[in-house]
Design an enzyme around this catalytic site. Structure first.
Site, PDB file in Angstrom:
ATOM      1  N   CYS B 104      44.247 -57.861   2.168  1.00 43.33           N
ATOM      2  CA  CYS B 104      44.482 -59.243   1.647  1.00 43.33           C
ATOM      3  C   CYS B 104      43.267 -59.909   1.043  1.00 43.33           C
ATOM      4  CB  CYS B 104      45.102 -59.771   3.207  1.00 43.33           C
ATOM      5  SG  CYS B 104      46.644 -59.372   3.657  1.00 43.33           S
ATOM      6  N   VAL B 105      42.869 -59.430   0.089  1.00 39.79           N
ATOM      7  CA  VAL B 105      41.848 -60.180  -0.763  1.00 39.79           C
ATOM      8  C   VAL B 105      42.083 -60.408  -2.139  1.00 39.79           C
ATOM      9  CG1 VAL B 105      39.757 -59.314   0.865  1.00 39.79           C
ATOM     10  CG2 VAL B 105      40.626 -57.661  -1.168  1.00 39.79           C
TER      11      VAL B 105
END
Lengths: 443, 105
Positions: B104-105
């Site tokens: 989740c970046v």
């Protein structure tokens, strides 16, 4: 010049339609579609790649498999289920899109989503960033030592790992330990204040689940099963999801979808617990700091935690917590809201899909909703919402700030440390600072 | 996927501007990211970060967590941002030729 009409078989021979009819529950019955278009009119992905949910469903029903196979739009749909929510015939369009993602050969699906799923499968942690058990335990200990040393009053703060018999098994999105470890601390402080008996686990701590976004059933099940079994092995009673929408949904839905045994274990999101602890008087955030400032807040309803799983009661709790922290008069709701709220465009694996332009276009509705509230802050109890809404502000040059709910609660409790204020705006950064701490220079 | 040309060299990059193939890393790539990051001159500290990141990636197949990077280089995160304004991921990792981090970046 007239285009030659395409001959279609009305779905009678369609392999994809047959597969859907066989595999999915009766709610997905395509023959029920009234072609009313409510799904398309309420979908932020409508128009991307010249596609919309209604058109997609019609193409499936008409057996246009060739045109649908490997259609990029399936990765631009965030699977937020707003189309399902408004469909008068309850057709599960999101489930159709899930299966349509499966029409892509696995290795040709978006590289970032595929890589994130495969990375989680490589380790026992379930970490999509590939953080090992040792590194996770080390970084938790490193941050904890720092807080105990640098923050007066927190010498006895705990962040247990593999504590047998703890009541709560806390999942953790890899983003914090990997890239912004100080962001774990406000939640640890909240859990400490309420006296929660909790633990992380080295096995299965990673909450994120890109295998679900990849539409890879086998890997989704494996990661969910690994994490649930770890919680059971420790003897925990509640599998508590941190503020990560898709992690919450992936474990909650995955348990049901794959019939994973969870005897003695409740799977729960954290927002209702925040609300419960406030109602019980265990957590006492105070809005006095905002009495004169009157800084305005709105919130995003994460699709994964509201519309898709725990419904409007969670959305109610979310608003109760925020209002307690900022003052009722300083909360401005967006329209529409609750289960009818729009997806921001951060879900469905969008962050790693590679379709960045589509993602920003999709988010325009959310950006407009936030601007219409004139709020200074948007609270997002979900990582992907946080990332997307933050990016929308950058891209569309909006002035609002995006914060996690744990930041707001810890701020209103007066316990938010100087290093835990990355997402606060300059108006709040220096306020309510715990005694003995000073704000460092910006980096 | 896109193709980028810089100083006569061609690079294949992903949608976020990271090299698609770590083996394509070379001096020209460093110069390209240097211009993107607004770094006037590459110092020993810039090179140290690049080398530590590459060494860790070659051994582990991933980029190190920011805390591990700080520990290995003895640079505080704040200083890493001074060296690479886009930060350890979008600046330093990109220059070192590492792929975009997963998750989740």
């Amino acid at each position: 010049m007239t285009e030659v009409a395409k001959k279609i078989d009305h779905g009678t021979k369609s392999a994809f339609k047959t597969k859907l009819m066989d595999k999915l529950p009766n709610g997905v019955n395509l023959n029920m579609c009234l072609t009313c278009g409510v799904c398309a009119s309420g979908c932020p992905a409508t128009g991307l790649e010249n596609m919309d949910p209604r058109k997609f469903v019609r193409m499936v029903a008409l057996g246009m498999d060739e045109e649908l196979t490997m259609h990029p739009w399936v990765w631009m749909c965030s699977q937020c289920q707003r189309c399902v929510y408004v469909c008068p015939m309850n057709i599960d369009i999101a489930a159709i899109i899930f299966e349509a993602r499966n029409l892509w050969p696995r290795e040709e699906r978006p590289k970032g989503i595929l890589g994130s799923c495969d990375m989680a499968m490589r380790n026992s942690c379930g970490s999509a960033m590939g953080i090992s058990e040792e590194d996770f335990e080390w970084v938790v200990g490193d941050i904890l030592d720092e807080v105990r040393e640098d923050q007066p009053g927190w010498e006895d703060l705990e962040a247990p790992v593999n504590k047998e018999g703890a009541h709560f098994f806390l999942s953790q999105n890899s983003r914090e330990p990997g890239t912004e470890p100080e962001e774990m601390v406000p939640l640890w402080k909240i859990l400490h204040i309420v006296g929660a008996d909790w633990t992380y686990a080295t096995r299965g701590w990673g909450g994120e689940n890109y295998c679900m976004f990849l539409a890879d059933d086998e890997s989704w099940e494996k990661t969910a099963r690994n994490s649930i079994e770890s919680a059971k092995e420790l003897g925990c009673k509640v599998y508590l999801n941190t503020e990560c929408g898709h992690a919450t949904y992936a474990i909650w839905k995955g348990q049901q979808k794959y019939n994973i045994d969870k005897t003695g274990l409740e799977i729960a999101p954290i927002v209702p617990y925040y609300a419960k602890w406030i109602r019980e008087g265990k957590l006492k955030p105070n809005s006095d700091w905002n009495k004169d400032l009157k800084i305005k807040f709105t919130c995003q309803d994460p699709c994964q935690q509201v519309r898709k799983s725990f419904g409007d009661p969670l959305a109610d709790d979310l608003r109760f917590v925020i209002k307690t922290c900022v003052g009722e008069e300083n909360f401005v709701d967006m329209t529409p809201n609750y289960s009818n709220n729009f997806c921001c465009g951060g879900g469905g694996g969008y962050l790693q899909s590679g379709y960045n332009d589509a993602r920003l276009k999709y988010g325009e509705i959310k950006k407009d909703q936030i601007l219409a509230t004139a709020a200074d802050y948007c609270v997002t109890p979900c990582h992907n919402c946080h990332d997307q809404i933050h990016k929308l502000a950058d891209h569309y040059e909006c002035k609002y700030h995006t914060i996690h709910l744990w930041t707001l609660i810890a701020f209103s409790l007066g316990v938010l440390g100087a290093t835990e204020r990355t997402y606060l705006g300059p108006d709040l950064k220096p306020l309510n600072m715990p005694e003995g701490q000073e704000l460092e220079d910006e980096y | 996927m896109a193709t980028l040309e810089f100083n006569g060299k061609t690079f294949e990059i992903d949608e976020d501007g990271f090299l698609l193939d770590y083996n394509m890393y070379n001096e020209e790539w460093v110069k390209y990211v240097q211009t993107q990051e607004g770094i006037d001159e590459m110092t020993d500290e810039h090179w140290k970060l690049v080398e530590v990141l590459q060494d860790y990636y070659e051994k582990n197949g991933i980029a190190p967590m920011v805390r591990v990077l700080s520990k290995l280089t003895k640079f505080k995160l704040k200083h890493i941002y001074e060296l690479f304004p886009s930060g350890p991921g979008k600046g330093a990792c990109k220059m070192a030729g590492l792929p975009k981090p997963t998750g989740c970046v």
